[in-house]
Design a protein around this motif. Structure first.
Motif, PDB file in Angstrom:
ATOM      1  N   SER A 121      26.732  43.914   1.571  1.00 13.27           N
ATOM      2  CA  SER A 121      26.092  43.424   2.799  1.00 13.27           C
ATOM      3  C   SER A 121      24.689  43.985   2.900  1.00 13.27           C
ATOM      4  O   SER A 121      24.453  45.150   2.569  1.00 13.27           O
ATOM      5  N   ALA A 122      23.776  43.154   3.387  1.00 15.53           N
ATOM      6  CA  ALA A 122      22.393  43.585   3.543  1.00 15.53           C
ATOM      7  C   ALA A 122      21.726  42.738   4.623  1.00 15.53           C
ATOM      8  O   ALA A 122      22.310  41.766   5.120  1.00 15.53           O
ATOM      9  N   GLU A 123      20.514  43.093   4.970  1.00 17.21           N
ATOM     10  CA  GLU A 123      19.709  42.350   5.947  1.00 17.21           C
ATOM     11  C   GLU A 123      18.613  41.621   5.182  1.00 17.21           C
ATOM     12  O   GLU A 123      17.778  42.246   4.525  1.00 17.21           O
ATOM     13  N   ALA A 124      18.638  40.293   5.243  1.00 15.58           N
ATOM     14  CA  ALA A 124      17.618  39.485   4.561  1.00 15.58           C
ATOM     15  C   ALA A 124      16.444  39.256   5.495  1.00 15.58           C
ATOM     16  O   ALA A 124      16.619  39.081   6.703  1.00 15.58           O
ATOM     17  N   ARG A 125      15.251  39.247   4.915  1.00 14.50           N
ATOM     18  CA  ARG A 125      14.029  38.986   5.677  1.00 14.50           C
ATOM     19  C   ARG A 125      13.210  37.956   4.923  1.00 14.50           C
ATOM     20  O   ARG A 125      13.202  37.932   3.706  1.00 14.50           O
ATOM     21  N   GLY A 126      12.514  37.138   5.681  1.00 16.75           N
ATOM     22  CA  GLY A 126      11.671  36.127   5.045  1.00 16.75           C
ATOM     23  C   GLY A 126      10.934  35.334   6.090  1.00 16.75           C
ATOM     24  O   GLY A 126      10.633  35.836   7.183  1.00 16.75           O
ATOM     25  N   GLU A 127      10.667  34.078   5.754  1.00 17.80           N
ATOM     26  CA  GLU A 127       9.973  33.210   6.693  1.00 17.80           C
ATOM     27  C   GLU A 127      10.603  31.829   6.682  1.00 17.80           C
ATOM     28  O   GLU A 127      11.155  31.387   5.680  1.00 17.80           O
ATOM     29  N   CYS A 128      10.494  31.192   7.838  1.00 21.01           N
ATOM     30  CA  CYS A 128      11.042  29.846   8.023  1.00 21.01           C
ATOM     31  C   CYS A 128      10.287  28.889   7.094  1.00 21.01           C
ATOM     32  O   CYS A 128       9.063  28.926   7.014  1.00 21.01           O
ATOM     33  N   SER A 129      11.009  28.040   6.404  1.00 15.27           N
ATOM     34  CA  SER A 129      10.376  27.104   5.483  1.00 15.27           C
ATOM     35  C   SER A 129       9.663  25.971   6.209  1.00 15.27           C
ATOM     36  O   SER A 129       8.876  25.259   5.596  1.00 15.27           O
ATOM     37  N   ARG A 130       9.888  25.819   7.518  1.00 15.71           N
ATOM     38  CA  ARG A 130       9.234  24.759   8.282  1.00 15.71           C
ATOM     39  C   ARG A 130       8.022  25.253   9.065  1.00 15.71           C
ATOM     40  O   ARG A 130       6.978  24.630   9.040  1.00 15.71           O
ATOM     41  N   CYS A 131       8.177  26.392   9.765  1.00 14.26           N
ATOM     42  CA  CYS A 131       7.082  26.854  10.640  1.00 14.26           C
ATOM     43  C   CYS A 131       6.451  28.164  10.181  1.00 14.26           C
ATOM     44  O   CYS A 131       5.482  28.622  10.758  1.00 14.26           O
ATOM     45  N   LEU A 132       7.018  28.797   9.165  1.00 15.03           N
ATOM     46  CA  LEU A 132       6.536  30.047   8.580  1.00 15.03           C
ATOM     47  C   LEU A 132       6.667  31.255   9.498  1.00 15.03           C
ATOM     48  O   LEU A 132       6.061  32.292   9.257  1.00 15.03           O
ATOM     49  N   ASP A 133       7.475  31.157  10.566  1.00 13.62           N
ATOM     50  CA  ASP A 133       7.758  32.310  11.423  1.00 13.62           C
ATOM     51  C   ASP A 133       8.665  33.281  10.671  1.00 13.62           C
ATOM     52  O   ASP A 133       9.499  32.864   9.860  1.00 13.62           O
ATOM     53  N   PRO A 134       8.541  34.579  10.934  1.00 13.31           N
ATOM     54  CA  PRO A 134       9.428  35.539  10.275  1.00 13.31           C
ATOM     55  C   PRO A 134      10.865  35.377  10.768  1.00 13.31           C
ATOM     56  O   PRO A 134      11.099  35.087  11.943  1.00 13.31           O
ATOM     57  N   ILE A 135      11.818  35.551   9.848  1.00 14.79           N
ATOM     58  CA  ILE A 135      13.235  35.486  10.208  1.00 14.79           C
ATOM     59  C   ILE A 135      13.973  36.639   9.534  1.00 14.79           C
ATOM     60  O   ILE A 135      13.600  37.091   8.461  1.00 14.79           O
ATOM     61  N   ASP A 136      15.011  37.119  10.210  1.00 15.16           N
ATOM     62  CA  ASP A 136      15.901  38.167   9.697  1.00 15.16           C
ATOM     63  C   ASP A 136      17.329  37.723   9.979  1.00 15.16           C
ATOM     64  O   ASP A 136      17.602  37.193  11.056  1.00 15.16           O
ATOM     65  N   PHE A 137      18.214  37.938   9.031  1.00 15.42           N
ATOM     66  CA  PHE A 137      19.624  37.670   9.287  1.00 15.42           C
ATOM     67  C   PHE A 137      20.475  38.437   8.283  1.00 15.42           C
ATOM     68  O   PHE A 137      20.029  38.738   7.180  1.00 15.42           O
ATOM     69  N   PRO A 138      21.703  38.749   8.671  1.00 16.37           N
ATOM     70  CA  PRO A 138      22.589  39.477   7.760  1.00 16.37           C
ATOM     71  C   PRO A 138      23.104  38.558   6.660  1.00 16.37           C
ATOM     72  O   PRO A 138      23.320  37.371   6.876  1.00 16.37           O
ATOM     73  N   VAL A 139      23.284  39.132   5.488  1.00 18.83           N
ATOM     74  CA  VAL A 139      23.857  38.379   4.372  1.00 18.83           C
ATOM     75  C   VAL A 139      24.985  39.222   3.789  1.00 18.83           C
ATOM     76  O   VAL A 139      24.850  40.429   3.615  1.00 18.83           O
ATOM     77  N   THR A 140      26.113  38.571   3.557  1.00 15.53           N
ATOM     78  CA  THR A 140      27.286  39.226   2.985  1.00 15.53           C
ATOM     79  C   THR A 140      27.720  38.428   1.771  1.00 15.53           C
ATOM     80  O   THR A 140      27.842  37.204   1.837  1.00 15.53           O
ATOM     81  N   ALA A 141      27.931  39.126   0.671  1.00 13.30           N
ATOM     82  CA  ALA A 141      28.309  38.453  -0.568  1.00 13.30           C
ATOM     83  C   ALA A 141      29.582  39.058  -1.137  1.00 13.30           C
ATOM     84  O   ALA A 141      29.720  40.282  -1.202  1.00 13.30           O
ATOM     85  N   ASP A 142      30.503  38.194  -1.536  1.00 16.32           N
ATOM     86  CA  ASP A 142      31.704  38.644  -2.232  1.00 16.32           C
ATOM     87  C   ASP A 142      31.356  38.885  -3.693  1.00 16.32           C
ATOM     88  O   ASP A 142      30.603  38.117  -4.302  1.00 16.32           O
TER      89      ASP A 142
END
Length: 169
Positions: A47-68
């Motif tokens: 589990s980690a916290e992903a950070r990046g930008e919206c592909s439509r408006c380029l606003d910053p976004i953060d959300f959790p990501v969990t991978a099996d």
């Protein structure tokens, strides 16, 4: 069997062009390492916290990501008789050590959206001028059919001629 419950720093380039887990940020690992006949079976969750930008408006976004995670690390490399592609995808125990980074990278990156958005209804930016469409919902550009562009020049010059003639009278 052994368990691995740790928080480790993320390596560099742990994502794609628009979104990823920033280098040095925490990746929480809850893994089981089991000795099986052919090698060590690693299974669990990262589990980690992903950070990046919206592909439509380029606003910053953060959300959790969990991978099996589930991968077998073989004690012995695949025989040379197997196809070259199969040998490249096989993970091997080397000197009683396994490298979890490629497996974690593959697991986490596949959970990231290809085109992340801040909201499903994000309107993005104007493709012609770059204006933020959410700030101006009535924003639009008059689009003329390029096949009529030669005639618009004629209308413009005729209108200017008529205006000039009226002013002279």
């Amino acid at each position: 069997m052994d368990t691995l419950n740790e928080t480790r720093p993320a390596p560099e380039k742990f994502g794609n062009a628009l979104i990823g887990v920033p280098e040095g940020s925490d990746i929480d690992l809850d893994l089981r390492l089991e000795s099986v006949h052919d090698g060590i079976l690693v299974s669990g969750v990262a589990s980690a916290e992903a950070r990046g930008e919206c592909s439509r408006c380029l606003d910053p976004i953060d959300f959790p990501v969990t991978a099996d995670v589930q991968e077998l690390y073989a004690f012995e490399p695949a025989p040379a008789s197997q196809s070259h592609d199969d040998a490249d995808e096989q993970y091997v125990v080397e000197n009683d050590v396994i490298d979890l980074e490629p497996v974690l990278r593959d697991a986490v990156i596949t959970q990231l959206p290809f085109q992340p958005v801040c909201r499903e209804d994000c309107q993005g930016l104007c493709s012609q001028c770059g204006a933020r469409l959410e700030d101006d919902p009535d924003h639009h550009h008059e689009v003329l059919d390029p096949r009529w562009s030669a005639l618009s020049g004629l209308l413009g010059s005729e209108a200017a001629t008529e205006t000039t003639e009226r002013e002279e009278r």
